[in-house]
Design a protein around this motif. Structure first.
Motif, PDB file in Angstrom:
ATOM      1  N   ARG A 182       1.020  -1.195   0.044  1.00  0.00           N
ATOM      2  CA  ARG A 182      -0.159  -0.267   0.197  1.00  0.00           C
ATOM      3  C   ARG A 182       0.985   1.461   0.028  1.00  0.00           C
ATOM      4  O   ARG A 182       0.358   2.261   1.241  1.00  0.00           O
ATOM      5  CB  ARG A 182      -1.165   0.071   1.171  1.00  0.00           C
ATOM      6  N   PRO A 183       1.426   2.329  -0.453  1.00  0.00           N
ATOM      7  CA  PRO A 183       2.697   2.560  -1.428  1.00  0.00           C
ATOM      8  C   PRO A 183       1.325   3.323  -1.128  1.00  0.00           C
ATOM      9  O   PRO A 183       2.024   4.705  -1.014  1.00  0.00           O
ATOM     10  CB  PRO A 183       3.805   1.852  -1.968  1.00  0.00           C
ATOM     11  N   ASP A 184       1.192   3.588  -2.274  1.00  0.00           N
ATOM     12  CA  ASP A 184       0.347   4.927  -2.550  1.00  0.00           C
ATOM     13  C   ASP A 184      -0.591   5.568  -1.365  1.00  0.00           C
ATOM     14  O   ASP A 184      -0.747   6.991  -1.342  1.00  0.00           O
ATOM     15  CB  ASP A 184      -0.966   4.679  -3.940  1.00  0.00           C
ATOM     16  N   GLU A 185      -1.307   3.904  -0.327  1.00  0.00           N
ATOM     17  CA  GLU A 185      -1.851   4.983   1.063  1.00  0.00           C
ATOM     18  C   GLU A 185      -0.991   6.140   2.041  1.00  0.00           C
ATOM     19  O   GLU A 185      -1.353   6.213   2.691  1.00  0.00           O
ATOM     20  CB  GLU A 185      -3.138   4.601   1.875  1.00  0.00           C
ATOM     21  N   ALA A 186       0.333   4.916   1.809  1.00  0.00           N
ATOM     22  CA  ALA A 186       1.235   5.533   2.841  1.00  0.00           C
ATOM     23  C   ALA A 186       1.562   7.608   2.226  1.00  0.00           C
ATOM     24  O   ALA A 186       2.072   7.777   3.440  1.00  0.00           O
ATOM     25  CB  ALA A 186       2.487   4.693   2.806  1.00  0.00           C
ATOM     26  N   SER A 187       1.743   7.316   1.336  1.00  0.00           N
ATOM     27  CA  SER A 187       2.527   9.365   0.880  1.00  0.00           C
ATOM     28  C   SER A 187       1.375   9.870   0.845  1.00  0.00           C
ATOM     29  O   SER A 187       1.432  10.509   1.262  1.00  0.00           O
ATOM     30  CB  SER A 187       2.782   8.731  -0.584  1.00  0.00           C
ATOM     31  N   LEU A 188      -0.244   9.773   1.219  1.00  0.00           N
ATOM     32  CA  LEU A 188      -1.431   9.953   0.836  1.00  0.00           C
ATOM     33  C   LEU A 188      -1.690  10.560   2.027  1.00  0.00           C
ATOM     34  O   LEU A 188      -1.682  12.174   2.695  1.00  0.00           O
ATOM     35  CB  LEU A 188      -2.635   9.441   0.356  1.00  0.00           C
ATOM     36  N   ALA A 189      -1.509   9.323   3.419  1.00  0.00           N
ATOM     37  CA  ALA A 189      -0.813   9.419   4.825  1.00  0.00           C
ATOM     38  C   ALA A 189       0.031  10.332   5.455  1.00  0.00           C
ATOM     39  O   ALA A 189      -1.146  11.079   6.142  1.00  0.00           O
ATOM     40  CB  ALA A 189      -1.171   8.397   5.916  1.00  0.00           C
ATOM     41  N   ALA A 190       1.207  10.289   4.707  1.00  0.00           N
ATOM     42  CA  ALA A 190       2.332  10.862   5.246  1.00  0.00           C
ATOM     43  C   ALA A 190       1.888  12.778   4.628  1.00  0.00           C
ATOM     44  O   ALA A 190       2.374  13.569   5.973  1.00  0.00           O
ATOM     45  CB  ALA A 190       3.623  10.623   4.695  1.00  0.00           C
ATOM     46  N   SER A 191       1.868  12.741   3.547  1.00  0.00           N
ATOM     47  CA  SER A 191       1.120  14.025   3.085  1.00  0.00           C
ATOM     48  C   SER A 191       0.135  15.080   3.652  1.00  0.00           C
ATOM     49  O   SER A 191       0.625  15.799   4.282  1.00  0.00           O
ATOM     50  CB  SER A 191       1.824  14.134   1.444  1.00  0.00           C
ATOM     51  N   ARG A 192      -0.882  14.156   3.839  1.00  0.00           N
ATOM     52  CA  ARG A 192      -1.870  14.996   4.447  1.00  0.00           C
ATOM     53  C   ARG A 192      -1.721  15.164   6.259  1.00  0.00           C
ATOM     54  O   ARG A 192      -1.475  16.407   6.037  1.00  0.00           O
ATOM     55  CB  ARG A 192      -2.935  13.890   4.125  1.00  0.00           C
ATOM     56  N   ALA A 193      -0.717  14.390   6.790  1.00  0.00           N
ATOM     57  CA  ALA A 193      -0.595  14.482   8.240  1.00  0.00           C
ATOM     58  C   ALA A 193       0.309  15.825   8.168  1.00  0.00           C
ATOM     59  O   ALA A 193       0.555  16.406   9.390  1.00  0.00           O
ATOM     60  CB  ALA A 193       0.079  13.535   8.698  1.00  0.00           C
ATOM     61  N   ALA A 194       1.457  15.443   7.409  1.00  0.00           N
ATOM     62  CA  ALA A 194       2.390  16.505   7.883  1.00  0.00           C
ATOM     63  C   ALA A 194       1.720  18.015   7.613  1.00  0.00           C
ATOM     64  O   ALA A 194       2.527  19.045   8.296  1.00  0.00           O
ATOM     65  CB  ALA A 194       3.702  16.027   6.261  1.00  0.00           C
ATOM     66  N   ASN A 195       1.094  17.822   6.759  1.00  0.00           N
ATOM     67  CA  ASN A 195       0.435  19.459   6.065  1.00  0.00           C
ATOM     68  C   ASN A 195      -0.003  20.248   6.896  1.00  0.00           C
ATOM     69  O   ASN A 195      -0.327  21.018   7.477  1.00  0.00           O
ATOM     70  CB  ASN A 195      -0.182  19.261   4.650  1.00  0.00           C
ATOM     71  N   ALA A 196      -1.369  19.456   7.799  1.00  0.00           N
ATOM     72  CA  ALA A 196      -1.899  18.908   8.974  1.00  0.00           C
ATOM     73  C   ALA A 196      -1.157  19.629  10.130  1.00  0.00           C
ATOM     74  O   ALA A 196      -1.225  21.078  10.633  1.00  0.00           O
ATOM     75  CB  ALA A 196      -3.415  18.105   8.926  1.00  0.00           C
ATOM     76  N   SER A 197      -0.384  19.580  10.314  1.00  0.00           N
ATOM     77  CA  SER A 197       0.153  19.716  11.380  1.00  0.00           C
ATOM     78  C   SER A 197       1.447  20.911  11.285  1.00  0.00           C
ATOM     79  O   SER A 197       1.433  21.865  12.140  1.00  0.00           O
ATOM     80  CB  SER A 197       1.638  18.438  11.634  1.00  0.00           C
ATOM     81  N   LEU A 198       2.290  21.429   9.649  1.00  0.00           N
ATOM     82  CA  LEU A 198       2.862  22.487  10.303  1.00  0.00           C
ATOM     83  C   LEU A 198       1.194  23.873  10.063  1.00  0.00           C
ATOM     84  O   LEU A 198       1.594  25.385  10.688  1.00  0.00           O
ATOM     85  CB  LEU A 198       2.758  22.301   9.211  1.00  0.00           C
ATOM     86  N   LEU A 199       0.514  23.730   9.042  1.00  0.00           N
ATOM     87  CA  LEU A 199      -0.832  24.847   9.091  1.00  0.00           C
ATOM     88  C   LEU A 199      -1.454  24.679  10.474  1.00  0.00           C
ATOM     89  O   LEU A 199      -1.895  25.699  11.030  1.00  0.00           O
ATOM     90  CB  LEU A 199      -1.688  23.832   7.915  1.00  0.00           C
ATOM     91  N   ASP A 200      -1.437  23.813  11.456  1.00  0.00           N
ATOM     92  CA  ASP A 200      -1.429  24.378  12.663  1.00  0.00           C
ATOM     93  C   ASP A 200      -0.383  24.319  13.801  1.00  0.00           C
ATOM     94  O   ASP A 200      -1.213  25.542  14.313  1.00  0.00           O
ATOM     95  CB  ASP A 200      -2.089  22.631  13.264  1.00  0.00           C
ATOM     96  N   ALA A 201       0.492  24.028  13.726  1.00  0.00           N
ATOM     97  CA  ALA A 201       1.237  25.041  14.392  1.00  0.00           C
ATOM     98  C   ALA A 201       2.174  26.137  13.958  1.00  0.00           C
ATOM     99  O   ALA A 201       2.397  26.295  15.167  1.00  0.00           O
ATOM    100  CB  ALA A 201       2.707  24.215  13.870  1.00  0.00           C
ATOM    101  N   LEU A 202       2.221  26.681  12.647  1.00  0.00           N
ATOM    102  CA  LEU A 202       3.265  27.922  12.196  1.00  0.00           C
ATOM    103  C   LEU A 202       2.258  28.879  13.337  1.00  0.00           C
ATOM    104  O   LEU A 202       2.630  29.959  13.230  1.00  0.00           O
ATOM    105  CB  LEU A 202       3.003  27.774  11.046  1.00  0.00           C
TER     106      LEU A 202
END
Length: 407
Positions: free
Chosen positions: A185-205
């Motif tokens: 499931r590499p496609d699911e891994a990349s999608l989950a990672a990109s969304r989680a990192a983006n959400a974390s940044l937009l929340d923290a900054l």
């Protein structure tokens, strides 16, 4: 089905890649961001608050493309043939059948029925999927992702966004992830990672977290999201397929403010700095987590020898439940002139590997027209052979106020 990757020590095998001759990286004089070594140094580097990066960067000339008839067959090559004109007309005149898997007509042979898995029952070709080609423009930045010409699905993913710091200053965020093909499931891994990192940044900054610390935390959040996918696999499946690797991907991200550029990564996806006026040399801002880089850094092999080895592009860092150790790399820079940050997977940099080659491929108006430039870069990779999924995000520096976009 692809065989499991060899795991000598702490390695993940990447897709096969030829090893072109290496040459020294071009120097980066004052005025352009320095290339990170063990940690950002020099007058343009901001104080490091994240984990220090490791390894050695390499810029090598592009591998000459082998003519199509001589290309060796790959286990994951799915080259689509032209539609058969004898059945194309019949397929076009056929009544609508729903347009989805299980009912649609194959876009390749124009005759077969598409099964529920998205493959033609007649010719076996995979049908276009939502992620085969994706584009997004978010204010002043943009990203494009494409399946490429040889893979049956897109295992890359990206996420882009804009927000403001506590003082109201604009900030742009881009995250690009590349699923490790031979993992599950590499496609699911990349999608989950990109969304989680983006959400974390937009929340923290907006809360005032320093951009470099925010990037470090975002990579940890991405890792947790990918690890959670492994827990979703049924116990029965894990018992009957113990040789399967947990979902895994690489990650690279950029945070751009009015005066600071921060990058973070794990794996071999990269970020490049390209000055707008090209008055200073471009620079690569990340270092690959790869077997070849590790061998050279340890002094065990020379650069040319390491990259001639078949293990050269095996990655030594990734996000996933079976990762030996997570080591997020972050680096901060303070460029003294406008430019654009290129954030991409190896599907692009395999065709523009050195900073100079990437600068040649990037349109001169990339900062003003990021979506157009991202399309041009994806086209550059497809014209070069498109052997891999291709994803690129372009982020102008300094950050542009929200509402600005492509001309």
């Amino acid at each position: 089905m692809r065989p499991p990757r060899p795991r000598p020590g702490n390695l993940r095998a990447r897709r096969p890649a030829a090893a072109p001759p290496a040459h020294p990286a071009p120097p980066v004089p004052a005025g352009a961001p320095p290339q990170p070594a063990s940690a950002p140094t020099g007058p343009q580097s901001a104080p490091s608050t994240g984990a220090p990066s490791t390894g050695v960067r390499f810029d090598r000339p592009a591998q000459p493309e082998v003519p199509a008839p001589q290309q060796p067959a790959q286990a994951d090559d799915y080259t689509l043939q032209a539609p058969d004109p004898r059945v194309a007309a019949d397929a076009a005149e056929a009544p609508a059948q729903g347009g989805g898997p299980g009912s649609a007509v194959c876009v390749a042979c124009r005759a077969g029925r598409v099964d529920d898995d998205g493959y033609c029952e007649n010719c076996g070709h995979a049908q276009p999927r939502e992620r085969d080609h994706m584009e997004q423009e978010c204010g002043p930045l943009a990203a494009v992702s494409d399946r490429g010409l040889r893979h049956h699905r897109n295992e890359d993913a990206f996420a882009v966004g804009t927000t403001t710091l506590p003082d109201g200053a604009p900030v742009s965020v881009a995250v690009v992830c590349d699923g490790v093909s031979s993992a599950t499931r590499p496609d699911e891994a990349s999608l989950a990672a990109s969304r989680a990192a983006n959400a974390s940044l937009l929340d923290a900054l907006p809360r005032g977290t320093h951009p470099q610390q925010a990037m470090h935390e975002a990579i940890l959040a991405a890792s947790e999201a990918v690890n959670a996918l492994a827990d979703e696999q049924p116990a029965e499946a894990r018992e009957h397929a113990p040789q399967q690797n947990a979902p895994a991907c690489t990650i690279v991200g950029a945070v751009v403010t009015a005066g600071l550029l921060v990058v973070g990564w794990v794996g071999d996806s990269r970020a490049y700095w390209i000055p707008v006026d090209r008055s200073a040399p471009p620079a690569r801002l990340t270092e690959d987590d790869s077997w070849a880089a590790q061998m050279v850094a340890a002094g065990l092999m020379g650069e040319a020898e390491a990259y001639a080895d078949h293990r050269a592009h095996a990655i030594t860092g990734w996000l996933g439940a079976d990762a030996y150790e997570l080591e997020p790399h972050t680096a901060a820079f303070k460029p003294d002139r406008p430019g654009v940050v290129v954030v991409c997977t190896d599907g692009l940099w395999n065709y523009a590997e050195s900073a100079d080659e990437m600068a040649e491929a990037v349109p001169v108006d990339a900062a003003a027209r990021p979506l157009h430039a991202a399309r041009v870069l994806v086209g550059h990779a497809l014209d070069g052979g498109g052997h891999d999924n291709v994803t690129v995000a372009l982020v102008p520096f300094p950050a542009v106020p929200q509402g600005a976009g492509s001309a």
